[in-house]
Design a protein around this motif. Structure first.
Motif, short mmCIF file in Angstrom:
data_model
loop_
_atom_site.label_atom_id
_atom_site.label_comp_id
_atom_site.label_asym_id
_atom_site.label_seq_id
_atom_site.Cartn_x
_atom_site.Cartn_y
_atom_site.Cartn_z
N CYS A 1 15.09 17.59 -3.26
CA CYS A 1 15.59 16.51 -2.40
C CYS A 1 14.84 15.24 -2.77
N THR A 2 15.29 14.12 -2.23
CA THR A 2 14.51 12.90 -2.43
C THR A 2 13.32 12.90 -1.45
N LEU A 3 12.33 12.11 -1.77
CA LEU A 3 11.09 12.14 -0.98
C LEU A 3 11.31 11.70 0.47
N GLY A 4 12.29 10.83 0.68
CA GLY A 4 12.56 10.38 2.04
C GLY A 4 13.06 11.49 2.94
N GLN A 5 13.71 12.47 2.35
CA GLN A 5 14.17 13.62 3.12
C GLN A 5 12.96 14.35 3.70
N LYS B 1 9.92 12.97 4.12
CA LYS B 1 9.27 12.04 5.05
C LYS B 1 9.93 12.07 6.43
N ASN B 2 11.25 12.10 6.47
CA ASN B 2 11.94 12.01 7.75
C ASN B 2 12.07 13.33 8.49
N ARG B 3 11.97 14.45 7.77
CA ARG B 3 12.30 15.72 8.40
C ARG B 3 11.22 16.79 8.38
N ARG C 1 2.68 7.95 1.86
CA ARG C 1 4.04 7.40 1.76
C ARG C 1 5.12 8.44 2.10
N TYR C 2 4.85 9.70 1.80
CA TYR C 2 5.94 10.68 1.90
C TYR C 2 5.64 11.90 2.77
N PHE D 1 11.83 9.69 10.73
CA PHE D 1 12.82 9.58 11.80
C PHE D 1 12.74 10.75 12.77
N PHE D 2 12.66 11.96 12.25
CA PHE D 2 12.62 13.14 13.12
C PHE D 2 11.18 13.62 13.36
N LYS E 1 8.01 11.87 14.49
CA LYS E 1 7.51 10.57 14.95
C LYS E 1 6.01 10.42 14.74
N PHE F 1 12.11 22.15 8.57
CA PHE F 1 12.34 21.66 7.22
C PHE F 1 11.01 21.79 6.48
#
Lengths: 428, 567
Positions: free
Chosen positions: A130-134, A136-138, A159-160, A167-168, A170, A245
């Motif tokens: 997956c991308t790193l933001g996935q 980071k957010n989950r 950063r990650y 997002f998920f 916090k 995740f």
């Protein structure tokens, strides 16, 4: 001049939030960067001009002369090797591949001594990533295996993963569990919720044990697996299964440990197994800022991510045979062009010795170990500082690096295009 | 640039110009079709040759992150199609996922001059454009993925169609995309948690919107922006037995909002026309789907035909690929893209001895044979998902010859006929219908006739395919081998007035364009300064907003289609 959102061309994190202050042709300040980035941008000790070995000494030569002589060396060779590429941008890598094609050369990138085995494992079983933001957010569980991000990818955690709210998630520091698996304590293991210390060479067995547990076969696990207690294995497996995740990140500590590609295959298959229970991804911690870009560029032009041999006219790939180390070790290669890497520092001694025996040309901004093995070195602009082009982050996200000022050096693309033009003309 | 070309005595079928098979000359100057060729124009004798507008593929996977990963993970596929450097042609590798030059040369020698990449993740758009540049013989367009886009789903939740339109406008311009693509809308976000949606009324976790709401909103947003193409939809539940109901429910949603073209493009519908409830009782529901499409002129579909043999499946539909992996147990790759979409890849082998595969094979053909209007059913394999595009000539032959279908019937699982209506269908498509289904209807559906694509009347782009077959001397029903051979290798492929391929060889360096859409919105709808939208970059993306847009340098010959939004 202050430039924002600058992309750091050091490691595979490819951070793109640096603030850089430039005065003339010098970077005088870097904000948001790690120590590696600061050194990259500020510690600029460049080779002044092209140099050629003459007798026991170096002499300065013009770019035209150095380029013509390099083209001559390549044209003269029966089995040229074009090696490196992870420290330059995609547009230059593209010309490199076309140059290899015309020459009937072998072209290889630094994956050959880092994540080459990871690629071979992916070619066997695929790659759920997956991308790193996935992440980071989950991600609520992150596992670093054979990787020490604090030292090698200093901002990866901030950063990650570990320290990065998403997002998920916090409050990442509290909500996200971090596991580090390694053969010794590292700075990264010290910030982990769980440190799994594996005997050197024991990764494959530990991965197999985890797979067995995830498959519900707890009763076959012995009390100790390669230095890891059964209780800890159960704990880590349960943490992974319970994750909403989860994300594995693995480094050369797993890729280059005994077992090599089989370790990675086992780790990928563990990830697949976990996906039957929850969501899990796995990603290699790619080292150089654009090593993944060299895999991408090689692949869309030749079909293969590294170790491509054009000697038969078609693109031929067989790691172990067409990989640089093997070609050099066999003494097969009779000329080498090194671009944007330092095999002198990273290859086995026998390979370095062979590089010193044959005409080796290096295109690189800095004096490094390979300089001492080379016949010619052509200094170029530094991608991400005074040259710009495309880079692929460790997760495949393409980002364009910036040119911060107009320097006095030609860039990789310019030099390679000139060599390519001479070679193409000669080959018809 | 050559002074001009004069194609003489060609047997021309040009559906958009109403030419249904006439012997005529075509004059070309400065890359365009003209009334009269310049005096020193080069002459091509096309006597006895079927001459069509250049082929257009409206749904193919050829460039970008997941396509390249398909190559990366498959050295066995690379080995299966290798050619050496020859003349201006670079080395090529690959059978189902060829290298970029491999794609470009093979398409070109088949007479194709324009190809739409079926799925581009906005965050990784730069990659797609880099590969477009290395696919030099076709004009390229990129479907841009919005199926799991957080900002879009929030706008859908707020029932704010205009905001959704504004987000699309900003994103398409930023990533140089052509059209809106929805792949398993809502499902790719659910896959971020290892889940999926199973009907168009399921709620997407956290975002609390349904696929039906996403699809409905995006269709209306698309028309507000006056984009050239419609929403391009990969329906939910791909590949699931019984999924024809989802497809019918989706078709029911479609309003008729555009006079020039469809309001919804349904892609690879073969994969969405399954009856039954398990793999044991899967059957064809192509008749239901075709009936629905026949009754809804505002819908256009492409076949998504499968062909027997080895190929690689790749899609933004991450959860579907995982299901497929659970079925095949071979290698599996997955690549979720933050805030936007997902993707997955697995290699497959479609076998004549697999009843399921035989049913799938039949369904694709049935859709094309049961669709009354060829402008509503385009020829595709969702390359390489159903089969690599080099199989198109065989599909053309199957559609044109019942005899060929009957001979195939003897080769496949004998139970097939109990599950499909294919062998009761007598229809054989004619040359005109094939011309519609492989270029004219694509140009119309994509909305690119406005830039001169898909026809051969004066003013059109001079993209021409000349095939070594004479429709007035060949009976395709019987001579299907000749049909296959002709469509496999054009005598001449002409791109922007230049002969680029001849008798199976590419003879010049390519100079393609990348076609993208820019919808101009009023300043209050500029998302570049919208606080909620920019917050996504500040807080959740891992790339800064300023580093996100694709720079002009990636489109050396960009061709922008401007539209005025009605917001």
């Amino acid at each position: 001049m202050r430039i924002e959102d600058v992309v750091c061309s050091f490691c595979g994190c490819l951070c793109d939030d640096l603030v850089v202050e430039v005065e003339g042709t010098r970077v005088i300040n870097v904000e948001n960067g790690c120590t590696l980035a600061n050194e990259k941008f500020m510690g600029d000790h460049r080779l002044e001009a092209p140099i050629r070995r003459s007798g026991g000494k170096w002499e300065k030569v013009s770019y035209e002369e150095a380029i013509a002589e390099t083209a001559g060396i390549l044209l003269d060779a029966d089995r040229p090797l074009l090696y490196g590429w992870s420290g330059t941008y995609g547009e230059a890598q593209t010309i490199g591949v076309h140059l290899a094609e015309v020459l009937g050369a072998v072209i290889d990138n630094t994956s050959t001594v880092c994540h080459g085995p990871s690629i071979m494992a992916i070619q066997e079983v695929g790659h759920p990533g997956c991308t790193l933001g996935q992440v980071k957010n989950r991600a609520d569980v992150v596992v670093y295996w054979g990787a020490n991000p604090v030292d090698a990818h200093p901002r990866h955690m901030s950063r990650y993963t570990t320290y990065c709210d998403g997002f998920f998630v916090k409050n990442a520091f509290r909500e996200r569990k971090v596991v580090v698996v390694d053969v010794r304590e590292t700075e990264s293991s010290q910030v982990a919720d769980e440190f799994v210390k594996v005997n050197p060479g024991g990764d494959y067995a530990v991965l197999s044990a985890l797979r067995a547990i995830v498959r519900g076969k707890r009763d076959i696990i012995p009390p100790d697996v390669e230095g890891v207690s059964r209780e800890q294995l159960f704990r880590v497996a349960d943490m992974c299964i319970a994750a909403k995740f989860g994300a594995f990140f693995f480094g050369v500590g797993l890729t280059m440990a005994p077992g090599k590609n089989k370790n990675i295959r086992n780790a990928i298959e563990l990830t697949e197994e976990l996906n039957r229970h929850t969501k899990f991804t796995i990603s290699p911690m790619r080292g150089h800022w654009n090593v993944y870009g060299s895999n991408e560029v090689f692949t869309w032009i030749t079909g293969y991510p590294f170790a491509v041999d054009f000697a038969r006219g078609i693109a031929f790939y067989n790691p172990g045979e067409t990989t640089s180390v093997d070609i050099l070790r066999r003494g097969e290669c009779d000329a080498c062009l090194v671009v944007a890497s330092d095999p002198g520092a990273h290859f086995p001694r026998a390979c370095a010795e062979h590089l010193a025996r044959i005409p080796t040309v290096q295109i690189d901004p800095h004096v490094n170990v390979t300089t001492h093995l080379s016949r010619i070195q052509i200094p170029v602009a530094v991608a991400g500082i005074d040259a710009e082009g495309t880079a692929y982050r460790m997760d495949g996200v393409p980002i364009r690096t910036r040119k911060l000022f107009q320097g006095r050096y030609p860039d990789d693309l310019e030099v390679l295009e000139k060599i390519y033009a001479i070679v193409k003309e000669a080959k018809g | 640039m050559t002074p001009g070309l004069l194609i003489k005595n060609a047997f021309v079928i040009d559906p958009l110009s109403g030419v249904k098979g006439e012997i005529m000359d075509i004059a070309i100057s400065n890359g365009r079709i003209v009334d009269e060729a310049p005096r020193d124009a080069e002459v091509i004798d096309a006597a006895g040759c079927l001459t069509l507008p250049g082929g257009i593929d409206s749904h193919s996977h050829v460039c970008g992150t997941k396509v390249n990963f398909g190559r990366y993970m498959s050295p066995e596929d690379m080995r299966a199609g290798r050619t050496a450097r020859k003349g201006v042609m670079h080395v090529t590798s690959g059978y189902s996922v060829p290298t970029t030059f491999g794609n470009s040369y093979r398409y070109s020698t088949m007479g194709y001059t324009t190809v739409l990449e079926g799925a581009m993740a906005p965050l990784e758009a730069r990659h797609t454009h880099e590969e477009f540049t290395a696919t030099p013989h076709q004009d390229m367009l990129a479907n841009t993925l919005f199926d799991g886009n957080w900002s879009i789903m929030e706008a859908v939740r707020e029932k704010d169609v205009k905001r959704a339109a504004a987000i699309v406008a900003w994103t398409l311009a930023a990533v140089r995309g052509f059209a809106i693509k929805l792949t398993n809308p809502g499902g790719t976000e659910a896959w971020g948690w290892g889940e999926d949606v199973h009907s168009i009324q399921d709620l997407v976790p956290h975002f609390e919107v349904t696929p039906a709401e996403i699809i409905g909103t995006m269709i209306r947003a698309n028309e507000m922006l006056n984009l050239p193409h419609s929403v391009h939809l990969h329906c939910n539940n791909l590949g699931v037995p019984g999924n024809f109901r989802t497809t019918l429910d989706t078709i029911d949603l479609v309003p008729d909002l555009n006079k020039e073209r469809q309001s919804l493009y349904l892609t690879h519908v073969q994969f969405h026309s399954y009856g039954g409830s398990t793999w044991r009782d899967i059957c064809s529901r192509s008749e239901d789907i075709a009936r629905a499409v026949n009754g809804k002129p505002q819908v256009v579909m492409d076949m998504g035909q499968i062909m027997f043999g080895r190929t690689t499946t790749m899609t933004a539909d991450g959860p579907m690929e995982f299901k497929l992996f659970m079925l095949h147990h071979n290698k599996w790759s997955n690549h979720d893209v933050e805030l936007e979409t997902g993707s997955g890849i697995i290699p497959v082998y479609y076998g004549r001895k697999s009843l399921v595969n035989c049913v799938m094979w039949s369904i694709g053909l049935e859709l094309a044979l049961l669709a009354k209007n060829p402008w509503q059913c385009l020829l595709s394999t969702d390359s390489p998902n159903g089969a690599p595009f080099v199989k198109y000539p065989e599909i053309i032959a199957l559609l044109m010859s019942q005899r060929l279908r009957e001979s195939e019937r003897k080769m496949i699982d004998p139970r097939t006929e109990h599950f499909v209506p294919l062998f009761a269908i007598e229809r054989e498509l004619d040359w005109y219908e094939i011309a519609v289904m492989t270029r004219a209807a694509q140009a119309k559906a994509l909305g690119i006739t406005r830039i001169g694509k898909g026809y051969l009347a004066p003013g059109a782009e001079a993209d021409v395919a000349i095939y070594p077959i004479s429709p007035d001397q060949v009976d395709p029903s019987v001579d299907y081998q000749q049909v296959m051979a002709a469509f496999s290798r054009s005598r001449f492929t002409i791109k922007r007035g230049r002969v680029v391929a001849r008798d199976g060889e590419v003879i010049v360096e390519g100079a393609n364009s990348t076609i993208w859409s820019k919808a101009h919105v009023p300043p209050e709808y500029d998302m570049g300064t919208d606080p909620e939208f920019t917050k996504k970059f500040e807080q959740y993306y891992t790339v800064r907003m300023r580093n996100y847009p694709v720079q002009d340098v990636y489109l050396p010959r960009g061709l922008r289609i401007d539209t005025e939004a009605s917001l």
